[in-house]
Design a protein around this motif. Structure first.
Motif, PDB file in Angstrom:
ATOM      1  N   LEU A  32      24.858  42.247   4.392  1.00  0.00           N
ATOM      2  CA  LEU A  32      23.648  42.094   5.064  1.00  0.00           C
ATOM      3  C   LEU A  32      22.983  40.707   4.853  1.00  0.00           C
ATOM      4  O   LEU A  32      22.368  40.044   5.474  1.00  0.00           O
ATOM      5  N   ILE A  33      23.294  40.163   3.569  1.00  0.00           N
ATOM      6  CA  ILE A  33      22.311  39.113   3.049  1.00  0.00           C
ATOM      7  C   ILE A  33      23.449  37.793   2.903  1.00  0.00           C
ATOM      8  O   ILE A  33      23.113  36.958   2.401  1.00  0.00           O
ATOM      9  N   ASP A  34      24.528  38.112   3.422  1.00  0.00           N
ATOM     10  CA  ASP A  34      25.564  36.730   3.412  1.00  0.00           C
ATOM     11  C   ASP A  34      24.751  35.619   4.346  1.00  0.00           C
ATOM     12  O   ASP A  34      24.216  36.161   5.254  1.00  0.00           O
ATOM     13  N   LEU A  35      25.134  34.435   3.991  1.00  0.00           N
ATOM     14  CA  LEU A  35      24.762  33.314   4.888  1.00  0.00           C
ATOM     15  C   LEU A  35      24.876  33.591   6.257  1.00  0.00           C
ATOM     16  O   LEU A  35      23.925  33.410   7.057  1.00  0.00           O
ATOM     17  N   VAL A  36      26.075  33.967   6.588  1.00  0.00           N
ATOM     18  CA  VAL A  36      26.528  34.232   7.925  1.00  0.00           C
ATOM     19  C   VAL A  36      26.898  35.753   7.572  1.00  0.00           C
ATOM     20  O   VAL A  36      27.830  36.136   7.338  1.00  0.00           O
ATOM     21  N   PRO A  37      25.922  36.654   8.166  1.00  0.00           N
ATOM     22  CA  PRO A  37      26.123  38.283   7.859  1.00  0.00           C
ATOM     23  C   PRO A  37      27.490  38.621   8.695  1.00  0.00           C
ATOM     24  O   PRO A  37      27.505  38.342   9.861  1.00  0.00           O
ATOM     25  N   VAL A  38      28.339  39.224   8.234  1.00  0.00           N
ATOM     26  CA  VAL A  38      29.335  39.993   8.847  1.00  0.00           C
ATOM     27  C   VAL A  38      28.862  40.829   9.684  1.00  0.00           C
ATOM     28  O   VAL A  38      29.528  41.250  11.119  1.00  0.00           O
ATOM     29  N   PHE A  39      27.670  41.757   9.522  1.00  0.00           N
ATOM     30  CA  PHE A  39      27.114  42.622  10.534  1.00  0.00           C
ATOM     31  C   PHE A  39      25.800  42.186  10.533  1.00  0.00           C
ATOM     32  O   PHE A  39      25.118  42.184   9.636  1.00  0.00           O
ATOM     33  N   ASN A  40      25.297  41.893  11.995  1.00  0.00           N
ATOM     34  CA  ASN A  40      24.182  41.086  12.211  1.00  0.00           C
ATOM     35  C   ASN A  40      22.945  42.160  12.608  1.00  0.00           C
ATOM     36  O   ASN A  40      23.105  42.739  13.718  1.00  0.00           O
ATOM     37  N   LEU A  41      22.265  42.355  11.914  1.00  0.00           N
ATOM     38  CA  LEU A  41      21.001  43.300  12.214  1.00  0.00           C
ATOM     39  C   LEU A  41      19.799  42.666  13.134  1.00  0.00           C
ATOM     40  O   LEU A  41      18.943  43.293  13.620  1.00  0.00           O
ATOM     41  N   TYR A  42      20.081  41.589  13.407  1.00  0.00           N
ATOM     42  CA  TYR A  42      19.074  40.688  14.293  1.00  0.00           C
ATOM     43  C   TYR A  42      19.448  40.293  15.906  1.00  0.00           C
ATOM     44  O   TYR A  42      18.710  39.504  16.265  1.00  0.00           O
ATOM     45  N   GLU A  43      20.391  41.092  16.041  1.00  0.00           N
ATOM     46  CA  GLU A  43      20.654  40.861  17.554  1.00  0.00           C
ATOM     47  C   GLU A  43      19.745  41.446  18.598  1.00  0.00           C
ATOM     48  O   GLU A  43      19.460  42.682  18.356  1.00  0.00           O
ATOM     49  N   GLU A  44      19.326  40.704  19.648  1.00  0.00           N
ATOM     50  CA  GLU A  44      18.205  41.187  20.345  1.00  0.00           C
ATOM     51  C   GLU A  44      19.010  42.106  21.406  1.00  0.00           C
ATOM     52  O   GLU A  44      18.490  43.273  21.848  1.00  0.00           O
ATOM     53  N   TYR A  45      20.238  41.915  21.728  1.00  0.00           N
ATOM     54  CA  TYR A  45      20.642  42.651  22.965  1.00  0.00           C
ATOM     55  C   TYR A  45      21.354  44.056  22.348  1.00  0.00           C
ATOM     56  O   TYR A  45      21.521  44.956  23.278  1.00  0.00           O
ATOM     57  N   TRP A  46      21.309  44.466  21.202  1.00  0.00           N
ATOM     58  CA  TRP A  46      21.889  45.558  20.589  1.00  0.00           C
ATOM     59  C   TRP A  46      20.827  45.883  19.638  1.00  0.00           C
ATOM     60  O   TRP A  46      21.321  45.728  18.260  1.00  0.00           O
ATOM     61  N   GLN A  47      20.030  46.330  19.714  1.00  0.00           N
ATOM     62  CA  GLN A  47      18.977  46.721  18.560  1.00  0.00           C
ATOM     63  C   GLN A  47      19.302  47.831  18.055  1.00  0.00           C
ATOM     64  O   GLN A  47      19.970  48.781  18.458  1.00  0.00           O
ATOM     65  N   ILE A  48      18.965  48.219  16.610  1.00  0.00           N
ATOM     66  CA  ILE A  48      19.110  49.347  15.909  1.00  0.00           C
ATOM     67  C   ILE A  48      17.646  49.761  15.605  1.00  0.00           C
ATOM     68  O   ILE A  48      16.733  49.053  15.172  1.00  0.00           O
ATOM     69  N   TYR A  49      17.557  51.139  16.019  1.00  0.00           N
ATOM     70  CA  TYR A  49      16.126  51.545  16.076  1.00  0.00           C
ATOM     71  C   TYR A  49      15.809  52.611  14.914  1.00  0.00           C
ATOM     72  O   TYR A  49      16.977  53.172  14.417  1.00  0.00           O
ATOM     73  N   THR A  50      14.761  52.898  14.582  1.00  0.00           N
ATOM     74  CA  THR A  50      14.569  53.713  13.448  1.00  0.00           C
ATOM     75  C   THR A  50      13.199  54.394  13.328  1.00  0.00           C
ATOM     76  O   THR A  50      12.121  53.588  13.922  1.00  0.00           O
ATOM     77  N   ASN A  51      12.775  55.390  12.858  1.00  0.00           N
ATOM     78  CA  ASN A  51      11.647  55.934  12.766  1.00  0.00           C
ATOM     79  C   ASN A  51      11.075  55.481  11.533  1.00  0.00           C
ATOM     80  O   ASN A  51      11.166  55.928  10.300  1.00  0.00           O
ATOM     81  N   SER A  52      10.150  54.513  11.598  1.00  0.00           N
ATOM     82  CA  SER A  52       9.483  53.917  10.095  1.00  0.00           C
ATOM     83  C   SER A  52       7.744  53.999  10.476  1.00  0.00           C
ATOM     84  O   SER A  52       7.303  53.834  11.343  1.00  0.00           O
TER      85      SER A  52
END
Length: 426
Positions: A259-279
């Motif tokens: 997740l912390i790679d310069l260009v992450p293989v898995f992107n948590l920051y895409e607006e069109y496919w958000q990951i939701y959580t109970n925080s």
């Protein structure tokens, strides 16, 4: 009366996750923190609502409290609905044949009444312990177009790793599955099942009832081979994006570090496919002027006074002055005291690492505690653990519980060792 649904999802989230060692001593694997903000189950739940699947049954079993509390009534995922939404499905007492969920398909069998109440055309079967983004609507369209009774999601893996999975052999031009091997010694293909299935409900219902007396009824071992032998058309939906089974300490650590790679293989920051959580609502993070932070994820509410490099930090973590954390995962509400040095560790929630502690010292040694679980040069510390001031902890070690200086001969835990306090389980 509940509304008829075209497709509902059944999410298998009862796994113990024993290969995560002390991280799952008190919670199911899908409830384990991931990426500084999320829990593993957030990913399939978010995939469901992003795919338009608004009815999800979540089957829990092992240490379900943390998972059930996190899911709640599904508000975070827009699954708090009067008709549909998310429902927690735990094993329950019946007049006869009472049992825990004994296999993946057995868990569905025990919840036929729940599924029938929605009278769906299709049932989507998911695991609760993988990290990925997937549009299940595209898979359903594929399933319909081929007039399939079963569609199995699969992805190519290196052939030398294929024996760890269910392996699919397909007709190249159609995608129809002509052979299926469950964890074969000599795989015929490198297409590995992802444990994601779409069934026509009538087909699945008949297969479950017919095989209801099979011990530990499982999809890969029993239900899918039964349907295939019966001539039901079974197709492969090939998936070529990111998918990670975080079932071992090494793979869990690697997935977080990606997740912390310069260009992450898995992107948590895409607006069109958000990951939701109970925080929770917590204060903003604070980074002191004398702190040093490089290439890290830092959660809300953190206070960073020391040095942080190449790490993933959950919310409300404190790193005191002079402390150095690198290549590590630190979960919520943990404190790293002054002068401590933490390298390549996974530290669970609500821990206290004492002053001048050294974590990750020396050379790798084979575990004297559990070689199957602890086989990487990581230090793993379970939740609510306390490490006293001034001790040194070697690589490939495990600790859970409130430890004191007396637990460390010569103030050391050698590489490959473990400390499991009375009352704790691993």
């Amino acid at each position: 009366m509940k509304t008829k649904k075209e497709m509902i999802a059944m999410l298998l989230a009862g796994g113990q996750g024993s290969r995560l060692g002390v991280l799952t001593a008190n919670m199911a694997k899908p409830a384990v923190s991931f990426g500084g903000k999320y829990r593993i189950i957030d990913f399939p739940l978010s995939n469901c609502i992003n795919s338009g699947v608004d009815t999800v049954g979540v089957m829990t079993q092992y240490q379900p409290l943390r998972l059930n509390t996190h899911i709640g009534i599904g508000i975070a995922w827009d699954l708090d609905r009067n008709r549909g939404g998310v429902t927690i499905l735990s094993p329950y007492e019946k007049s006869e044949n009472t049992d825990w969920y004994t296999g993946t398909a057995n868990a569905i069998l025990q919840n036929i009444g729940y599924i029938d109440s929605y009278d769906p055309e299709y049932v989507l079967i998911l695991g609760g312990d993988h990290i990925y983004k997937m549009d299940y609507e595209l898979m359903l369209n594929y399933h319909k177009a081929r007039k399939a009774d079963i569609t199995m999601a699969a992805m190519p893996v290196p052939i030398e790793e294929a024996s760890r999975f269910g392996v699919l052999v397909t007709e190249p031009e159609t995608g129809k599955i002509i052979d299926f091997q469950e964890k074969p010694a000599v795989p015929k293909s490198n297409l590995a099942s992802m444990g994601i299935y779409i069934f026509n409900w009538k087909v699945l219902r008949e297969a479950l009832i017919t095989n209801k007396d099979v011990p530990s009824l499982d999809f890969g071992m029993h239900v899918i081979p039964y349907c295939h032998q019966n001539g039901n058309p079974v197709y492969c939906y090939e998936y070529n994006s990111y998918w990670k089974d975080v079932g071992t300490l090494q793979s869990y650590w690697e997935a977080n570090m990606e997740l912390i790679d310069l260009v992450p293989v898995f992107n948590l920051y895409e607006e069109y496919w958000q990951i939701y959580t109970n925080s929770d609502s917590v204060a903003p993070q604070f980074i002191d002027r004398d702190a040093l932070v490089e290439r890290s994820i830092v959660g809300d509410g953190c206070e960073i006074f020391g040095t942080l490099k190449n790490s993933v930090i959950g919310e409300n973590v404190t790193i005191e002055p002079g402390a150095v954390v690198s290549g590590s995962i630190i979960m919520a509400n943990t404190t790293i005291k002054k002068g401590a040095r933490v390298e390549k560790a996974i530290i669970a929630e609500d821990c206290v690492i004492g002053e001048d502690v050294v974590i990750g010292a020396g050379e790798y040694k084979e575990s004297t505690y559990n070689k199957k679980v602890y086989n990487a040069d990581l230090v793993t510390i379970g939740e609510r653990s306390v490490i006293p001031n001034g001790v040194t902890i070697g690589k490939n070690t495990a600790i859970i519980g409130v430890t004191t200086i007396e637990d460390y001969p010569d103030k050391k835990l050698e590489s490959g060792g473990a400390i499991v306090k009375a009352g704790e389980t691993v």
